[in-house]
Design a protein around this motif. Structure first.
Motif, PDB file in Angstrom:
ATOM      1  N   ILE A  40       0.915  -1.165  -0.102  1.00  0.00           N
ATOM      2  CA  ILE A  40       0.047   0.040  -0.180  1.00  0.00           C
ATOM      3  C   ILE A  40       0.784   1.356   0.049  1.00  0.00           C
ATOM      4  N   TYR A  41       1.991   1.050   0.739  1.00  0.00           N
ATOM      5  CA  TYR A  41       2.649   2.424   0.826  1.00  0.00           C
ATOM      6  C   TYR A  41       4.096   2.183  -0.074  1.00  0.00           C
ATOM      7  N   THR A  49       6.382  -3.261  12.739  1.00  0.00           N
ATOM      8  CA  THR A  49       5.797  -4.094  11.601  1.00  0.00           C
ATOM      9  C   THR A  49       4.115  -4.394  11.965  1.00  0.00           C
ATOM     10  N   TYR A  50       3.816  -4.831  13.189  1.00  0.00           N
ATOM     11  CA  TYR A  50       2.435  -4.873  13.539  1.00  0.00           C
ATOM     12  C   TYR A  50       1.696  -3.518  13.305  1.00  0.00           C
ATOM     13  N   PHE A  51       2.368  -2.401  13.553  1.00  0.00           N
ATOM     14  CA  PHE A  51       1.430  -1.214  13.410  1.00  0.00           C
ATOM     15  C   PHE A  51       1.504  -0.680  12.159  1.00  0.00           C
ATOM     16  N   ALA A  57      -3.833   5.358   6.965  1.00  0.00           N
ATOM     17  CA  ALA A  57      -3.174   6.231   7.536  1.00  0.00           C
ATOM     18  C   ALA A  57      -3.743   7.655   7.709  1.00  0.00           C
ATOM     19  N   ASP A  58      -4.496   7.873   6.472  1.00  0.00           N
ATOM     20  CA  ASP A  58      -5.405   9.148   6.429  1.00  0.00           C
ATOM     21  C   ASP A  58      -6.246   9.289   7.759  1.00  0.00           C
ATOM     22  N   GLY A  67       2.760   6.166   5.526  1.00  0.00           N
ATOM     23  CA  GLY A  67       2.736   5.105   6.177  1.00  0.00           C
ATOM     24  C   GLY A  67       3.804   5.138   7.610  1.00  0.00           C
ATOM     25  N   ALA A  68       4.702   5.903   7.399  1.00  0.00           N
ATOM     26  CA  ALA A  68       5.544   6.294   8.449  1.00  0.00           C
ATOM     27  C   ALA A  68       4.942   6.976   9.603  1.00  0.00           C
TER      28      ALA A  68
END
Length: 710
Positions: free
Chosen positions: A456-457, A485-487, A496-497, A528-529
């Protein structure tokens, strides 16, 4: 012989002309429109009357006062002109008599304009072929001061003070009209509250305090005469900064006039004239830098108050207008800081890094359910003197740096537009809370790899801090171990939005161009970050966001005050969008997520602290497992570090308080804190919460429902 009568006539002509002019001026005042038209005035009589009505109700600017939470301990004041309005009944008769003697001996006889005074001034000026004497009554002087003080533009200030015939005619007319609106005592009261006495003293209260360290009701005749003598020329007759001979001569003149008018006995006056001027000067504090040394750390909260005030529409349409209100509005402001919580915060920041350290360790404590700021502290001395307090990263700086204002403070406070610090994994709360609010349960499971490639990212592939984090995780264990990685995976599921918008609802702002771009509607879905805390934030924002979770999802705007009252003692109000009147200092809260989602987030947030959640398991270890033992009561929270541990964070909360602490080098963000110091914010928060809540009953978190547990 023929020359003598001619000389007398020559002298009489200007005197007769002066008397005639004085009579014409006074007569013209009875016909204001004709007078105004005759000299080319643009203002109509109606406009002058309207202005007079305004002056009859307007009050002069007044100093605002900032108090400690007890409402009695004065911390500092805010003013451009130091002034406190005082009723006539609280002024000594001596000052009232002295000002009449010095400025307008016929004040109680005339109707605003003194015809005899006008004639006398014309005669004196004609004789001197210049301006040697004025004819302004106390009422006229008050009109001029009131017009100046109520001016909102430079042009209005100029019109109120310019030396023109039109201004003088308007002033006379308004003085006559004003005397129909106000009584003599009311005019006297307003005059004495408006007059400038020099040495930054506006009004009799300020003058009494600055020159004699007393209130106006205790002024002696000698002191009153000294102050009354200043009005004519505050700089020339200022006994604190000028030659005291001029001040003494002027004082003695006023004393003599008081005797001439029957206010003082002649023999008393002669004795008084021989007395030297004895001052007891006071320098009134002004602004945050003037806070007493014993409250030095409170300067940071004071500074935040100013930032908060400048953003409140209740005080004006622009920042400049709002700050003008603070310095002229006569407000009584009580800070929201809790002395016990503040002391705990002060004791626990800098316990490992003292004031001289290049690393700033700060903490903010907020109250869930109100948003009130209970503590603000940092291992710095509050000071505006950058010459004595150079930036710590400067190689030429003193090794014993006392302060680092404003670089450290502005991000700490969360006010203004300067960036804060990247908050690292403390941001994982936002996608987790968003997921819970969207209906995903705490038991949501993902087999988290050491490195996760996100389709996705755009193929972004973050990794975990440790291989021990690899494996099956839930929200409890993923949050407790801070599994990146879980989050990232969880953020993909909720969006993310959605996480970004929730963070905004919980009070976060984007202060850099990079953050604003990523948070924009066009780019937020690809940020994503975000869950890894790459955005700047302030401890105030983070403490208040987590406070909303402690308050069952009810977010309250950060509030630095307990109360704000107007000069008459009534609470300061503002109009909401819906038109409802509310107190400015009342909490402003709204439900952001469901109570159950917030309770579930808290249950997961107990895992990082070494606490035991009500419903699930933490997976065996956590990132801050010492917190529960230190606080000694149920506690939730989250650690956060940035790349290369350039900054480290901890945000922790109980049902009563939420605290956020950071450590970083504000002057050199590339100066890494290091893993060895990442424990400092954890200790600062846990110890502060322990000491702040000492002696209070232990409160439990409300468990989440079985439905959201899953």
């Amino acid at each position: 012989m023929t020359n003598r009568p001619l000389a007398v006539a020559d002298r009489l002509v200007p005197l007769l002309r002066a008397g005639l002019i004085a009579g014409l001026v006074v007569a013209a005042l009875a016909y204001p429109l004709a007078a105004a038209t005759g000299i080319g005035a643009k203002a109509t009589a109606h406009a002058v009357e309207a202005k007079t009505k305004l002056l009859s109700t307007a009050l002069p600017a007044e100093t605002s006062y900032l108090y400690a939470p007890d409402g009695k301990t004065l911390l500092t004041m805010f003013y451009e002109e130091y002034r406190q309005y005082t009723e006539l009944s609280e002024m000594s008769p001596n000052i009232q008599q002295a000002i009449v003697a010095a400025e307008d001996s016929r004040f109680y006889q005339h109707g605003g304009v003194d015809p005899k005074g006008v004639a006398r001034a014309f005669v004196a000026n004609a004789r001197s072929n210049g301006v040697s004497q004025g004819a302004s009554t106390l009422t006229m002087q008050y009109v001029r001061m009131a017009l100046r003080d109520s001016a909102t533009t430079p042009q209005e200030v100029q019109e109120a003070t310019q030396q023109t015939s039109l201004r003088k005619i308007k002033e006379m007319r308004m003085a006559i009209d004003l005397e129909k609106e106000l009584t003599k005592p009311e005019i006297m009261e307003r005059y004495l509250n408006s007059a400038y006495f020099g040495h930054r003293a506006y009004g009799i209260y300020a003058a009494s305090e600055i020159f004699f360290s007393k209130t106006p009701n205790n002024l002696s005749p000698i002191e009153a005469a000294t102050l009354a003598g200043l009005v004519k020329s505050p700089s020339q007759y200022d006994p604190a900064s000028s030659d005291r001979k001029d001040a003494t001569d002027r004082r003695n003149y006023v004393l003599q006039r008081m005797a001439d008018l029957g206010y003082l006995a002649p023999d008393e006056v002669e004795s008084m004239k021989r007395e030297p001027i004895r001052l007891k000067l006071t320098d009134p504090p002004n602004d945050c830098a003037a806070i007493p040394k014993e409250y030095n750390s409170w300067g940071f909260a004071c500074d935040y108050l100013k930032n908060w005030w400048s953003s409140q529409p209740a005080f004006g349409e622009s920042r400049m207008e709002r700050m003008d209100k603070l310095r002229r509005g006569g407000y009584r402001i009580v800070l929201s800081l809790d002395p016990k919580v503040q002391e705990a915060a002060e004791n626990n920041v800098g316990s490992k890094d003292r004031t001289g350290s290049p690393f700033a360790n700060g903490i903010v404590v907020a109250e869930p359910g109100t948003g009130r700021v209970k503590a603000m502290a940092v291992n710095r001395t509050y000071s505006l003197n950058l010459d004595e307090n150079p930036p710590t990263s400067n190689p030429e700086a003193s090794p014993k740096v006392k302060a680092n204002y404003p670089n450290t403070v502005a991000p700490l406070l969360g006010g203004g537009d300067l960036p804060g610090y990247q908050a690292g994994s403390t941001f994982k709360m936002f996608p987790m809370l968003a997921a819970l609010n969207a209906g995903m349960p705490l038991s949501t499971t993902f087999d988290a790899p050491h490195r996760y490639r996100s389709e996705i990212y755009d193929g972004w592939a973050p990794s975990n801090a440790s291989g021990a984090m690899t494996g099956t995780q839930t929200m409890w264990s993923g949050f407790g171990k801070s599994v990146n990685t879980y989050f990232v995976w969880l953020e993909e599921r909720v969006g993310a939005d959605t996480s970004v918008r929730l963070a905004e609802q919980l009070g976060l702002r984007w202060r850099t161009d990079v953050d604003r771009k990523h948070a924009s509607p066009e780019h937020a879905k690809q940020w994503g970050a975000f869950t890894l805390g790459v955005s700047d934030a302030t401890p105030l924002e983070m403490a208040n966001a987590y406070a909303a979770i402690a308050a069952d999802g009810r977010y309250c705007e950060a509030m630095p005050v307990q109360t704000i009252t107007d000069r008459d003692g009534t609470p300061t109000m503002y109009s909401t969008v819906s038109g409802i009147e509310r107190e400015v200092a009342k909490p402003r809260c709204r439900q952001v997520v469901s109570a159950d989602a917030a309770r579930a987030a808290t249950d997961a947030a107990r895992c990082p602290t070494g606490d035991t959640p009500a419903k699930g398991g933490c997976g065996g270890w956590s990132t801050a497992d010492s917190v529960r033992g230190t606080v000694g009561r149920p506690v939730a929270g989250k650690t956060g570090t940035t790349d290369s541990t350039r900054s480290a964070w901890f945000v922790g909360y109980t049902p009563e308080l939420a605290a956020a602490s950071f450590i970083s080098d504000p002057d050199n963000p590339f100066n890494a804190v290091g893993d060895g110091q990442s424990q400092i914010p954890i200790e600062a928060v846990s110890r502060t919460l322990r000491e702040a809540l000492k002696g209070q009953p232990v409160r439990q978190f409300t468990p989440p429902s079985d439905q959201i547990v899953g």
